[in-house]
Design an enzyme around this catalytic site. Structure first.
Site, PDB file in Angstrom:
ATOM      1  N   ASP A 275     -18.673   7.845  14.230  1.00  0.00           N
ATOM      2  CA  ASP A 275     -19.414   7.422  15.426  1.00  0.00           C
ATOM      3  C   ASP A 275     -20.784   8.086  15.521  1.00  0.00           C
ATOM      4  O   ASP A 275     -21.601   7.706  16.356  1.00  0.00           O
ATOM      5  CB  ASP A 275     -18.591   7.684  16.695  1.00  0.00           C
ATOM      6  CG  ASP A 275     -18.231   9.151  16.863  1.00  0.00           C
ATOM      7  OD1 ASP A 275     -19.134  10.024  16.810  1.00  0.00           O
ATOM      8  OD2 ASP A 275     -17.039   9.452  17.048  1.00  0.00           O
TER       9      ASP A 275
ATOM     10  N   ASP B 167     -13.944   7.994   0.534  1.00  0.00           N
ATOM     11  CA  ASP B 167     -12.944   9.036   0.772  1.00  0.00           C
ATOM     12  C   ASP B 167     -13.585  10.428   0.747  1.00  0.00           C
ATOM     13  O   ASP B 167     -14.113  10.868  -0.277  1.00  0.00           O
ATOM     14  CB  ASP B 167     -11.872   8.921  -0.318  1.00  0.00           C
ATOM     15  CG  ASP B 167     -10.753   9.939  -0.126  1.00  0.00           C
ATOM     16  OD1 ASP B 167     -10.799  10.718   0.856  1.00  0.00           O
ATOM     17  OD2 ASP B 167      -9.831   9.954  -0.960  1.00  0.00           O
TER      18      ASP B 167
ATOM     19  N   ASP C 162     -14.414  15.974  11.225  1.00  0.00           N
ATOM     20  CA  ASP C 162     -14.397  15.234  12.487  1.00  0.00           C
ATOM     21  C   ASP C 162     -13.536  14.008  12.251  1.00  0.00           C
ATOM     22  O   ASP C 162     -14.028  12.886  12.130  1.00  0.00           O
ATOM     23  CB  ASP C 162     -15.844  14.850  12.820  1.00  0.00           C
ATOM     24  CG  ASP C 162     -15.962  14.073  14.124  1.00  0.00           C
ATOM     25  OD1 ASP C 162     -14.937  13.872  14.804  1.00  0.00           O
ATOM     26  OD2 ASP C 162     -17.084  13.640  14.430  1.00  0.00           O
ATOM     27  N   SER C 163     -12.229  14.247  12.169  1.00  0.00           N
ATOM     28  CA  SER C 163     -11.315  13.205  11.712  1.00  0.00           C
ATOM     29  C   SER C 163     -10.415  12.725  12.832  1.00  0.00           C
ATOM     30  O   SER C 163     -10.387  13.290  13.921  1.00  0.00           O
ATOM     31  CB  SER C 163     -10.438  13.761  10.589  1.00  0.00           C
ATOM     32  OG  SER C 163      -9.455  14.630  11.123  1.00  0.00           O
TER      33      SER C 163
END
Lengths: 284, 284
Positions: free
Chosen positions: A90, A141, A160-161
Protein backbone atom coordinates in the site's frame (compact mmCIF):
# COMPACT_ATOMS: atom_id res chain seq x y z
CA UNK A 1 -27.62 -5.20 18.73
CA UNK A 2 -27.15 -6.74 15.28
CA UNK A 3 -25.33 -5.16 12.36
CA UNK A 4 -27.01 -4.97 8.99
CA UNK A 5 -25.30 -5.90 5.74
CA UNK A 6 -23.94 -2.38 5.25
CA UNK A 7 -21.20 -2.97 7.86
CA UNK A 8 -17.80 -4.35 6.92
CA UNK A 9 -16.82 -6.93 9.54
CA UNK A 10 -13.51 -8.64 10.19
CA UNK A 11 -13.50 -11.62 12.52
CA UNK A 12 -10.16 -12.45 14.12
CA UNK A 13 -9.81 -16.14 13.31
CA UNK A 14 -10.04 -18.30 16.39
CA UNK A 15 -10.18 -15.30 18.72
CA UNK A 16 -13.93 -14.72 18.90
CA UNK A 17 -13.61 -10.96 18.50
CA UNK A 18 -14.71 -8.89 15.53
CA UNK A 19 -14.41 -5.27 14.39
CA UNK A 20 -16.93 -3.63 12.09
CA UNK A 21 -17.06 -0.35 10.19
CA UNK A 22 -20.32 1.27 9.22
CA UNK A 23 -21.76 1.92 5.79
CA UNK A 24 -19.05 0.11 3.87
CA UNK A 25 -19.75 0.60 0.18
CA UNK A 26 -17.61 -1.73 -1.93
CA UNK A 27 -15.70 0.17 -4.60
CA UNK A 28 -13.65 -2.70 -5.95
CA UNK A 29 -13.01 -6.42 -5.53
CA UNK A 30 -10.68 -8.76 -7.32
CA UNK A 31 -9.02 -12.11 -6.89
CA UNK A 32 -5.33 -12.00 -7.77
CA UNK A 33 -3.08 -15.10 -8.03
CA UNK A 34 -2.25 -14.48 -4.35
CA UNK A 35 -5.31 -13.22 -2.56
CA UNK A 36 -8.70 -11.50 -2.56
CA UNK A 37 -8.39 -7.70 -2.47
CA UNK A 38 -11.32 -5.43 -1.69
CA UNK A 39 -11.67 -1.67 -1.41
CA UNK A 40 -14.53 -0.05 0.51
CA UNK A 41 -15.64 3.44 1.29
CA UNK A 42 -16.77 3.63 4.92
CA UNK A 43 -18.80 6.30 6.68
CA UNK A 44 -16.33 7.32 9.38
CA UNK A 45 -12.94 5.70 8.64
CA UNK A 46 -12.59 6.78 5.03
CA UNK A 47 -11.42 4.17 2.58
CA UNK A 48 -10.57 0.65 3.62
CA UNK A 49 -8.43 -2.02 1.93
CA UNK A 50 -9.03 -5.62 2.93
CA UNK A 51 -7.04 -8.67 1.88
CA UNK A 52 -8.69 -12.06 2.33
CA UNK A 53 -11.24 -10.33 4.57
CA UNK A 54 -8.64 -8.76 6.91
CA UNK A 55 -8.29 -4.99 7.20
CA UNK A 56 -4.95 -3.84 5.78
CA UNK A 57 -5.58 -0.17 6.36
CA UNK A 58 -8.11 2.60 6.59
CA UNK A 59 -7.61 6.27 5.81
CA UNK A 60 -8.34 7.22 9.40
CA UNK A 61 -5.92 5.14 11.42
CA UNK A 62 -3.17 3.81 9.12
CA UNK A 63 -0.81 6.58 10.24
CA UNK A 64 -0.09 4.82 13.53
CA UNK A 65 0.97 1.54 11.97
CA UNK A 66 3.06 3.03 9.17
CA UNK A 67 4.87 5.48 11.41
CA UNK A 68 5.57 2.87 14.10
CA UNK A 69 6.91 0.31 11.64
CA UNK A 70 9.24 2.78 9.90
CA UNK A 71 10.55 5.42 12.30
CA UNK A 72 11.62 3.44 15.39
CA UNK A 73 13.88 1.26 13.22
CA UNK A 74 15.24 4.18 11.20
CA UNK A 75 16.02 6.31 14.26
CA UNK A 76 17.59 3.28 16.00
CA UNK A 77 20.03 2.54 13.17
CA UNK A 78 22.96 4.98 13.47
CA UNK A 79 23.00 5.89 9.76
CA UNK A 80 20.44 4.05 7.62
CA UNK A 81 21.11 4.43 3.93
CA UNK A 82 19.79 1.41 2.03
CA UNK A 83 16.43 0.02 3.04
CA UNK A 84 14.33 -2.94 1.93
CA UNK A 85 10.59 -3.20 2.53
CA UNK A 86 9.08 -6.66 2.17
CA UNK A 87 5.37 -6.46 1.53
CA UNK A 88 4.15 -2.93 2.15
CA UNK A 89 2.26 -2.83 -1.13
CA UNK A 90 0.00 0.00 0.00
CA UNK A 91 3.14 2.20 0.06
CA UNK A 92 2.35 3.86 3.40
CA UNK A 93 5.55 2.52 4.99
CA UNK A 94 7.56 3.54 1.93
CA UNK A 95 6.26 7.09 2.26
CA UNK A 96 7.37 7.24 5.90
CA UNK A 97 10.85 5.85 5.10
CA UNK A 98 11.44 8.40 2.36
CA UNK A 99 10.73 11.25 4.78
CA UNK A 100 14.28 10.53 6.03
CA UNK A 101 16.57 12.67 3.88
CA UNK A 102 19.60 10.41 4.28
CA UNK A 103 18.01 7.34 2.70
CA UNK A 104 19.91 6.41 -0.47
CA UNK A 105 17.84 3.62 -1.98
CA UNK A 106 14.59 2.00 -0.95
CA UNK A 107 13.59 -1.26 -2.57
CA UNK A 108 10.08 -2.54 -2.02
CA UNK A 109 9.54 -6.26 -2.66
CA UNK A 110 5.80 -6.83 -2.78
CA UNK A 111 4.51 -10.14 -4.05
CA UNK A 112 1.26 -8.78 -5.43
CA UNK A 113 1.56 -5.83 -7.81
CA UNK A 114 -2.20 -5.35 -7.70
CA UNK A 115 -1.99 -4.18 -4.08
CA UNK A 116 0.23 -1.31 -5.17
CA UNK A 117 -1.80 -0.48 -8.27
CA UNK A 118 -4.99 -0.33 -6.21
CA UNK A 119 -3.27 1.78 -3.55
CA UNK A 120 -2.21 4.24 -6.26
CA UNK A 121 -5.80 4.46 -7.38
CA UNK A 122 -7.67 4.46 -4.05
CA UNK A 123 -5.09 5.72 -1.52
CA UNK A 124 -3.14 8.33 -3.51
CA UNK A 125 -1.92 10.11 -0.36
CA UNK A 126 -0.08 6.94 0.71
CA UNK A 127 1.58 6.77 -2.70
CA UNK A 128 2.86 10.36 -2.71
CA UNK A 129 6.48 9.18 -2.54
CA UNK A 130 6.21 6.44 -5.18
CA UNK A 131 7.89 8.61 -7.80
CA UNK A 132 10.74 9.57 -5.49
CA UNK A 133 13.91 8.70 -7.46
CA UNK A 134 15.21 6.73 -4.45
CA UNK A 135 12.30 4.25 -4.62
CA UNK A 136 12.47 1.03 -6.64
CA UNK A 137 9.70 -1.52 -6.94
CA UNK A 138 10.16 -5.25 -7.27
CA UNK A 139 6.98 -7.25 -7.65
CA UNK A 140 7.71 -10.82 -6.64
CA UNK A 141 8.64 -13.06 -3.75
CA UNK A 142 10.46 -11.13 -1.03
CA UNK A 143 12.04 -14.28 0.39
CA UNK A 144 13.53 -15.07 -3.01
CA UNK A 145 14.68 -11.45 -3.43
CA UNK A 146 16.58 -11.63 -0.15
CA UNK A 147 18.15 -14.99 -1.13
CA UNK A 148 19.56 -13.46 -4.28
CA UNK A 149 20.63 -10.14 -2.72
CA UNK A 150 24.29 -9.30 -2.18
CA UNK A 151 25.80 -9.96 1.23
CA UNK A 152 26.10 -6.87 3.46
CA UNK A 153 24.20 -4.61 1.10
CA UNK A 154 21.38 -3.22 3.30
CA UNK A 155 21.03 -1.27 6.55
CA UNK A 156 17.39 -1.81 7.48
CA UNK A 157 14.77 -4.38 6.46
CA UNK A 158 11.12 -3.58 7.21
CA UNK A 159 8.74 -6.51 7.01
CA UNK A 160 5.28 -5.09 6.40
CA UNK A 161 3.40 -8.29 5.71
CA UNK A 162 0.03 -9.89 6.22
CA UNK A 163 -0.50 -12.36 9.08
CA UNK A 164 1.76 -15.43 9.43
CA UNK A 165 -0.39 -17.67 7.24
CA UNK A 166 -0.59 -18.16 3.49
CA UNK A 167 2.00 -16.26 1.43
CA UNK A 168 3.46 -14.50 4.51
CA UNK A 169 4.14 -17.59 6.68
CA UNK A 170 7.76 -17.92 5.52
CA UNK A 171 8.46 -14.36 6.66
CA UNK A 172 8.23 -15.40 10.32
CA UNK A 173 10.90 -18.13 10.29
CA UNK A 174 14.57 -18.42 11.26
CA UNK A 175 15.63 -19.63 7.81
CA UNK A 176 14.42 -16.36 6.31
CA UNK A 177 15.83 -14.26 9.16
CA UNK A 178 19.26 -15.87 8.57
CA UNK A 179 19.20 -14.72 4.97
CA UNK A 180 18.19 -11.26 6.15
CA UNK A 181 21.18 -11.23 8.51
CA UNK A 182 23.46 -12.10 5.66
CA UNK A 183 22.28 -9.20 3.50
CA UNK A 184 22.43 -6.70 6.38
CA UNK A 185 25.59 -4.68 6.89
CA UNK A 186 27.18 -4.71 10.36
CA UNK A 187 24.87 -2.84 12.71
CA UNK A 188 21.89 -3.55 10.48
CA UNK A 189 18.45 -4.25 11.82
CA UNK A 190 15.00 -5.59 11.01
CA UNK A 191 11.59 -4.32 12.04
CA UNK A 192 8.60 -6.55 11.45
CA UNK A 193 4.90 -6.19 12.21
CA UNK A 194 4.22 -8.70 14.95
CA UNK A 195 0.48 -8.93 15.60
CA UNK A 196 -1.66 -8.24 18.69
CA UNK A 197 0.04 -8.47 22.10
CA UNK A 198 -3.29 -9.40 23.69
CA UNK A 199 -4.41 -12.06 21.21
CA UNK A 200 -1.18 -13.36 19.72
CA UNK A 201 1.56 -13.06 22.35
CA UNK A 202 2.61 -16.59 21.39
CA UNK A 203 3.40 -15.39 17.85
CA UNK A 204 5.59 -12.59 19.23
CA UNK A 205 7.31 -15.08 21.53
CA UNK A 206 7.93 -17.40 18.62
CA UNK A 207 9.35 -14.56 16.51
CA UNK A 208 11.80 -13.73 19.29
CA UNK A 209 12.96 -17.35 19.32
CA UNK A 210 13.31 -17.47 15.54
CA UNK A 211 15.28 -14.22 15.44
CA UNK A 212 17.65 -15.48 18.12
CA UNK A 213 18.04 -18.78 16.34
CA UNK A 214 19.03 -16.80 13.25
CA UNK A 215 21.80 -15.14 15.25
CA UNK A 216 20.33 -11.74 16.06
CA UNK A 217 21.90 -10.50 19.29
CA UNK A 218 18.94 -8.48 20.51
CA UNK A 219 15.18 -8.60 19.88
CA UNK A 220 12.75 -6.00 21.22
CA UNK A 221 9.03 -5.50 20.74
CA UNK A 222 7.14 -2.20 20.75
CA UNK A 223 3.38 -1.74 20.87
CA UNK A 224 0.88 0.81 19.60
CA UNK A 225 -2.90 1.21 19.26
CA UNK A 226 -4.44 0.23 15.93
CA UNK A 227 -8.22 0.55 16.04
CA UNK A 228 -9.00 -1.48 12.93
CA UNK A 229 -6.73 -4.46 13.65
CA UNK A 230 -7.94 -7.31 15.91
CA UNK A 231 -8.11 -6.16 19.57
CA UNK A 232 -7.13 -2.58 18.63
CA UNK A 233 -3.58 -3.13 19.90
CA UNK A 234 -0.66 -4.07 17.69
CA UNK A 235 3.10 -4.50 17.77
CA UNK A 236 6.32 -4.40 15.80
CA UNK A 237 9.43 -6.38 16.67
CA UNK A 238 12.98 -5.17 16.06
CA UNK A 239 15.96 -7.47 15.74
CA UNK A 240 19.52 -6.20 15.70
CA UNK A 241 22.73 -7.88 14.73
CA UNK A 242 24.72 -6.08 17.39
CA UNK A 243 22.04 -5.29 19.96
CA UNK A 244 21.91 -1.73 21.28
CA UNK A 245 18.25 -1.47 20.29
CA UNK A 246 17.47 0.42 23.50
CA UNK A 247 19.55 3.34 22.22
CA UNK A 248 18.25 5.50 19.44
CA UNK A 249 19.15 8.80 17.80
CA UNK A 250 16.95 10.71 20.21
CA UNK A 251 18.26 14.12 19.22
CA UNK A 252 17.63 13.43 15.54
CA UNK A 253 14.13 12.18 16.35
CA UNK A 254 13.46 15.28 18.44
CA UNK A 255 14.57 17.56 15.62
CA UNK A 256 13.29 15.59 12.64
CA UNK A 257 12.49 17.79 9.66
CA UNK A 258 9.17 16.11 8.81
CA UNK A 259 5.78 15.92 10.53
CA UNK A 260 4.29 12.81 12.06
CA UNK A 261 0.96 12.23 13.80
CA UNK A 262 1.81 9.41 16.20
CA UNK A 263 5.58 8.97 16.27
CA UNK A 264 7.98 11.26 18.08
CA UNK A 265 11.01 10.78 20.29
CA UNK A 266 8.96 10.39 23.47
CA UNK A 267 6.56 7.92 21.84
CA UNK A 268 9.56 5.98 20.51
CA UNK A 269 10.94 5.46 24.00
CA UNK A 270 7.49 4.79 25.51
CA UNK A 271 6.45 2.23 22.89
CA UNK A 272 9.13 -0.23 24.03
CA UNK A 273 7.78 -0.40 27.58
CA UNK A 274 6.04 -3.77 27.81
CA UNK A 275 3.45 -4.73 30.41
CA UNK A 276 4.42 -7.44 32.92
CA UNK A 277 2.09 -10.08 31.42
CA UNK A 278 3.78 -9.73 28.03
CA UNK A 279 7.31 -9.61 29.43
CA UNK A 280 6.55 -12.81 31.32
CA UNK A 281 5.21 -14.54 28.22
CA UNK A 282 8.31 -13.56 26.25
CA UNK A 283 10.68 -14.67 29.03
CA UNK A 284 9.06 -18.07 29.55
CA UNK B 1 -18.76 -11.40 6.53
CA UNK B 2 -21.88 -11.08 8.66
CA UNK B 3 -22.22 -11.97 12.31
CA UNK B 4 -25.05 -14.19 13.46
CA UNK B 5 -27.22 -13.47 16.48
CA UNK B 6 -24.85 -15.30 18.82
CA UNK B 7 -22.39 -12.37 18.79
CA UNK B 8 -22.62 -9.55 21.32
CA UNK B 9 -22.06 -6.27 19.47
CA UNK B 10 -21.42 -2.77 20.77
CA UNK B 11 -21.69 0.08 18.31
CA UNK B 12 -19.83 3.25 19.31
CA UNK B 13 -22.56 5.86 18.94
CA UNK B 14 -21.88 8.23 16.07
CA UNK B 15 -18.46 6.72 15.37
CA UNK B 16 -19.39 4.03 12.86
CA UNK B 17 -17.21 1.40 14.51
CA UNK B 18 -18.37 -1.70 16.36
CA UNK B 19 -16.78 -4.46 18.43
CA UNK B 20 -18.29 -7.92 18.74
CA UNK B 21 -17.61 -10.94 20.91
CA UNK B 22 -18.48 -14.45 19.83
CA UNK B 23 -20.97 -16.86 21.28
CA UNK B 24 -22.39 -14.48 23.85
CA UNK B 25 -24.88 -16.40 25.97
CA UNK B 26 -26.97 -14.07 28.10
CA UNK B 27 -26.90 -15.07 31.75
CA UNK B 28 -28.85 -12.14 33.16
CA UNK B 29 -30.64 -8.94 32.15
CA UNK B 30 -32.44 -6.38 34.22
CA UNK B 31 -33.61 -2.81 34.03
CA UNK B 32 -32.76 -0.85 37.17
CA UNK B 33 -34.02 2.67 37.92
CA UNK B 34 -30.81 3.90 36.26
CA UNK B 35 -29.95 1.65 33.37
CA UNK B 36 -30.15 -1.70 31.60
CA UNK B 37 -27.59 -4.20 32.92
CA UNK B 38 -26.75 -7.41 31.09
CA UNK B 39 -24.34 -10.25 31.84
CA UNK B 40 -23.08 -12.59 29.12
CA UNK B 41 -20.80 -15.56 28.93
CA UNK B 42 -18.62 -15.26 25.80
CA UNK B 43 -16.52 -17.90 24.08
CA UNK B 44 -13.10 -16.25 24.33
CA UNK B 45 -13.33 -13.20 26.64
CA UNK B 46 -15.01 -14.89 29.59
CA UNK B 47 -17.88 -13.05 31.20
CA UNK B 48 -19.04 -9.66 30.01
CA UNK B 49 -21.05 -6.94 31.76
CA UNK B 50 -22.83 -4.42 29.56
CA UNK B 51 -24.71 -1.31 30.68
CA UNK B 52 -27.13 0.21 28.21
CA UNK B 53 -25.48 -1.90 25.50
CA UNK B 54 -21.92 -0.69 26.24
CA UNK B 55 -19.24 -3.08 27.47
CA UNK B 56 -18.23 -2.25 31.02
CA UNK B 57 -15.78 -5.10 31.34
CA UNK B 58 -14.85 -8.61 30.33
CA UNK B 59 -12.92 -11.17 32.33
CA UNK B 60 -10.13 -11.20 29.75
CA UNK B 61 -9.13 -7.57 29.43
CA UNK B 62 -10.51 -5.60 32.43
CA UNK B 63 -7.11 -5.78 34.17
CA UNK B 64 -5.69 -3.05 31.95
CA UNK B 65 -8.41 -0.51 32.68
CA UNK B 66 -8.62 -1.15 36.41
CA UNK B 67 -4.86 -1.09 36.94
CA UNK B 68 -4.39 2.05 34.84
CA UNK B 69 -7.16 3.96 36.58
CA UNK B 70 -5.93 3.10 40.09
CA UNK B 71 -2.15 2.77 40.23
CA UNK B 72 -0.87 5.81 38.30
CA UNK B 73 -2.87 8.11 40.60
CA UNK B 74 -1.93 6.24 43.77
CA UNK B 75 1.79 6.16 42.94
CA UNK B 76 1.69 9.85 41.94
CA UNK B 77 0.20 11.02 45.23
CA UNK B 78 3.03 11.19 47.80
CA UNK B 79 1.09 9.41 50.57
CA UNK B 80 -2.49 8.48 49.65
CA UNK B 81 -4.53 7.49 52.65
CA UNK B 82 -8.21 8.24 52.07
CA UNK B 83 -9.65 7.45 48.68
CA UNK B 84 -13.05 7.92 47.05
CA UNK B 85 -14.21 5.96 44.01
CA UNK B 86 -17.17 7.39 42.15
CA UNK B 87 -18.89 4.74 40.06
CA UNK B 88 -16.72 1.64 39.91
CA UNK B 89 -19.63 -0.63 40.83
CA UNK B 90 -17.93 -3.73 39.41
CA UNK B 91 -15.33 -3.33 42.21
CA UNK B 92 -12.30 -3.97 39.99
CA UNK B 93 -10.85 -0.53 40.71
CA UNK B 94 -11.57 -0.96 44.43
CA UNK B 95 -9.62 -4.21 44.42
CA UNK B 96 -6.60 -2.49 42.83
CA UNK B 97 -6.70 0.41 45.31
CA UNK B 98 -6.78 -1.90 48.30
CA UNK B 99 -3.60 -3.62 47.11
CA UNK B 100 -1.86 -0.51 48.50
CA UNK B 101 -1.14 -1.28 52.14
CA UNK B 102 -1.13 2.37 53.25
CA UNK B 103 -4.72 3.08 52.26
CA UNK B 104 -6.76 3.95 55.35
CA UNK B 105 -10.30 4.20 54.05
CA UNK B 106 -11.82 3.65 50.66
CA UNK B 107 -15.35 4.86 50.02
CA UNK B 108 -17.10 3.77 46.86
CA UNK B 109 -20.06 5.90 45.76
CA UNK B 110 -21.92 3.93 43.10
CA UNK B 111 -25.34 5.12 42.03
CA UNK B 112 -26.66 1.67 41.14
CA UNK B 113 -26.33 -0.97 43.83
CA UNK B 114 -27.38 -3.65 41.33
CA UNK B 115 -24.07 -3.24 39.45
CA UNK B 116 -22.20 -4.25 42.58
CA UNK B 117 -24.59 -7.07 43.50
CA UNK B 118 -24.28 -8.53 40.00
CA UNK B 119 -20.48 -8.15 40.08
CA UNK B 120 -20.41 -10.08 43.36
CA UNK B 121 -22.40 -12.84 41.69
CA UNK B 122 -20.81 -12.98 38.23
CA UNK B 123 -17.32 -11.49 38.72
CA UNK B 124 -16.34 -12.76 42.17
CA UNK B 125 -12.60 -12.30 41.50
CA UNK B 126 -13.15 -8.53 41.07
CA UNK B 127 -14.97 -8.44 44.39
CA UNK B 128 -12.27 -10.22 46.39
CA UNK B 129 -11.51 -7.06 48.37
CA UNK B 130 -15.12 -6.08 49.09
CA UNK B 131 -14.94 -7.40 52.63
CA UNK B 132 -11.68 -5.61 53.37
CA UNK B 133 -12.37 -3.60 56.55
CA UNK B 134 -11.04 -0.45 54.84
CA UNK B 135 -13.82 -0.54 52.20
CA UNK B 136 -17.14 1.27 52.64
CA UNK B 137 -19.98 1.27 50.17
CA UNK B 138 -22.37 4.11 49.55
CA UNK B 139 -25.07 3.46 46.98
CA UNK B 140 -26.31 6.79 45.73
CA UNK B 141 -25.38 9.87 43.75
CA UNK B 142 -21.63 10.48 43.79
CA UNK B 143 -22.04 14.17 42.99
CA UNK B 144 -24.30 14.60 45.99
CA UNK B 145 -21.90 12.59 48.17
CA UNK B 146 -19.05 14.93 47.27
CA UNK B 147 -21.21 18.01 47.93
CA UNK B 148 -21.89 16.80 51.46
CA UNK B 149 -18.36 15.57 52.18
CA UNK B 150 -16.08 17.42 54.60
CA UNK B 151 -13.60 19.89 53.17
CA UNK B 152 -10.04 18.56 52.86
CA UNK B 153 -10.95 15.02 53.83
CA UNK B 154 -9.63 12.95 50.88
CA UNK B 155 -6.32 12.33 49.12
CA UNK B 156 -7.39 10.75 45.84
CA UNK B 157 -10.68 10.63 43.92
CA UNK B 158 -11.03 8.01 41.18
CA UNK B 159 -13.90 8.57 38.77
CA UNK B 160 -14.73 5.22 37.23
CA UNK B 161 -17.90 6.11 35.41
CA UNK B 162 -19.82 5.32 32.26
CA UNK B 163 -19.60 7.66 29.24
CA UNK B 164 -20.43 11.38 29.63
CA UNK B 165 -24.13 10.95 28.89
CA UNK B 166 -27.08 10.01 31.08
CA UNK B 167 -26.33 9.62 34.80
CA UNK B 168 -22.57 10.24 34.32
CA UNK B 169 -22.75 13.54 32.38
CA UNK B 170 -22.40 15.69 35.52
CA UNK B 171 -19.13 13.92 36.37
CA UNK B 172 -17.35 15.66 33.47
CA UNK B 173 -18.07 19.27 34.46
CA UNK B 174 -16.19 22.07 36.24
CA UNK B 175 -18.93 22.52 38.87
CA UNK B 176 -18.37 18.96 40.06
CA UNK B 177 -14.58 19.22 39.80
CA UNK B 178 -14.69 22.32 42.03
CA UNK B 179 -16.47 20.35 44.72
CA UNK B 180 -13.88 17.60 44.32
CA UNK B 181 -11.12 20.17 44.83
CA UNK B 182 -12.78 21.34 48.00
CA UNK B 183 -12.88 17.87 49.52
CA UNK B 184 -9.30 17.04 48.50
CA UNK B 185 -6.50 17.72 50.95
CA UNK B 186 -3.54 19.81 49.76
CA UNK B 187 -1.63 17.76 47.20
CA UNK B 188 -4.73 15.73 46.39
CA UNK B 189 -5.52 14.50 42.93
CA UNK B 190 -8.22 13.05 40.72
CA UNK B 191 -8.01 10.34 38.08
CA UNK B 192 -10.93 9.89 35.73
CA UNK B 193 -11.59 7.55 32.82
CA UNK B 194 -11.51 9.79 29.76
CA UNK B 195 -12.64 7.81 26.70
CA UNK B 196 -10.88 6.95 23.41
CA UNK B 197 -8.05 9.23 22.26
CA UNK B 198 -8.80 8.32 18.65
CA UNK B 199 -12.57 8.76 18.68
CA UNK B 200 -13.19 11.24 21.48
CA UNK B 201 -10.17 13.55 21.72
CA UNK B 202 -12.63 16.44 21.97
CA UNK B 203 -14.00 14.97 25.21
CA UNK B 204 -10.49 14.77 26.67
CA UNK B 205 -9.83 18.33 25.55
CA UNK B 206 -13.03 19.48 27.18
CA UNK B 207 -12.17 17.68 30.42
CA UNK B 208 -8.83 19.48 30.54
CA UNK B 209 -10.63 22.80 30.17
CA UNK B 210 -13.17 21.94 32.87
CA UNK B 211 -10.46 20.79 35.30
CA UNK B 212 -8.51 24.00 34.74
CA UNK B 213 -11.66 26.06 35.16
CA UNK B 214 -12.16 24.30 38.49
CA UNK B 215 -8.70 25.46 39.58
CA UNK B 216 -6.59 22.35 39.10
CA UNK B 217 -3.01 23.44 38.44
CA UNK B 218 -2.03 20.52 36.22
CA UNK B 219 -3.96 18.07 34.04
CA UNK B 220 -2.33 15.10 32.31
CA UNK B 221 -3.76 12.27 30.24
CA UNK B 222 -2.39 8.74 29.96
CA UNK B 223 -3.45 6.09 27.44
CA UNK B 224 -3.67 2.31 27.36
CA UNK B 225 -5.08 -0.44 25.13
CA UNK B 226 -8.54 -1.72 25.95
CA UNK B 227 -9.70 -4.27 23.39
CA UNK B 228 -13.38 -4.28 24.27
CA UNK B 229 -13.90 -0.49 24.43
CA UNK B 230 -14.57 1.50 21.23
CA UNK B 231 -11.41 1.71 19.06
CA UNK B 232 -9.45 -0.54 21.46
CA UNK B 233 -7.59 2.45 22.89
CA UNK B 234 -8.60 4.26 26.05
CA UNK B 235 -7.39 6.95 28.44
CA UNK B 236 -7.46 8.27 31.97
CA UNK B 237 -6.93 11.90 32.91
CA UNK B 238 -5.25 13.04 36.12
CA UNK B 239 -5.79 16.47 37.65
CA UNK B 240 -3.66 17.76 40.50
CA UNK B 241 -4.19 20.66 42.83
CA UNK B 242 -0.50 21.46 42.99
CA UNK B 243 0.74 20.03 39.72
CA UNK B 244 3.83 17.78 39.86
CA UNK B 245 1.92 15.00 38.09
CA UNK B 246 5.00 14.15 36.04
CA UNK B 247 6.73 12.94 39.20
CA UNK B 248 5.68 9.74 40.82
CA UNK B 249 6.95 7.42 43.53
CA UNK B 250 8.99 5.42 41.03
CA UNK B 251 10.92 3.49 43.65
CA UNK B 252 7.72 2.45 45.41
CA UNK B 253 6.17 1.41 42.10
CA UNK B 254 9.28 -0.59 41.22
CA UNK B 255 9.20 -2.41 44.55
CA UNK B 256 5.45 -2.71 45.05
CA UNK B 257 4.50 -5.71 47.12
CA UNK B 258 1.60 -6.83 44.90
CA UNK B 259 1.39 -8.29 41.40
CA UNK B 260 -0.07 -6.50 38.38
CA UNK B 261 -0.49 -7.64 34.79
CA UNK B 262 -0.28 -4.34 32.90
CA UNK B 263 0.92 -1.64 35.30
CA UNK B 264 4.48 -1.24 36.46
CA UNK B 265 6.84 1.69 36.94
CA UNK B 266 8.00 1.68 33.31
CA UNK B 267 4.44 1.44 31.97
CA UNK B 268 3.45 4.29 34.30
CA UNK B 269 6.04 6.61 32.79
CA UNK B 270 5.36 5.42 29.23
CA UNK B 271 1.58 5.79 29.43
CA UNK B 272 1.82 9.57 29.77
CA UNK B 273 3.66 9.97 26.45
CA UNK B 274 1.05 11.36 24.07
CA UNK B 275 1.24 11.25 20.28
CA UNK B 276 1.66 14.57 18.45
CA UNK B 277 -1.89 14.54 17.03
CA UNK B 278 -3.36 14.30 20.52
CA UNK B 279 -1.00 16.85 22.06
CA UNK B 280 -1.98 19.27 19.30
CA UNK B 281 -5.69 18.70 19.90
CA UNK B 282 -5.26 19.31 23.62
CA UNK B 283 -3.15 22.45 23.06
CA UNK B 284 -5.51 24.05 20.55
Amino acid sequence: MQLDASWFTEIAPGEGIAMSLKGARRLHAERTPYQQIEIYETETFGRLMAIDGCVMLTDRDNFVYHEMLAHPALFTHPAPRDVLIIGGGDCGTLREVLKHADIGTLIQAEIDERVTRLAEQYFPELCQANHDPRARFYFGDGIQWVKEAATASLDVILIDSTDPAGPAAGLFAAAFYKECRRVLRPGGLIAQQSESPLLYAHIIKNMHAEFRQAGFAEVRTLTFPQATYPSGWWSATLAGEHGKLADFRRGDAEHKAFPTLYYDAAMHAAAFALPPFLRETLAR
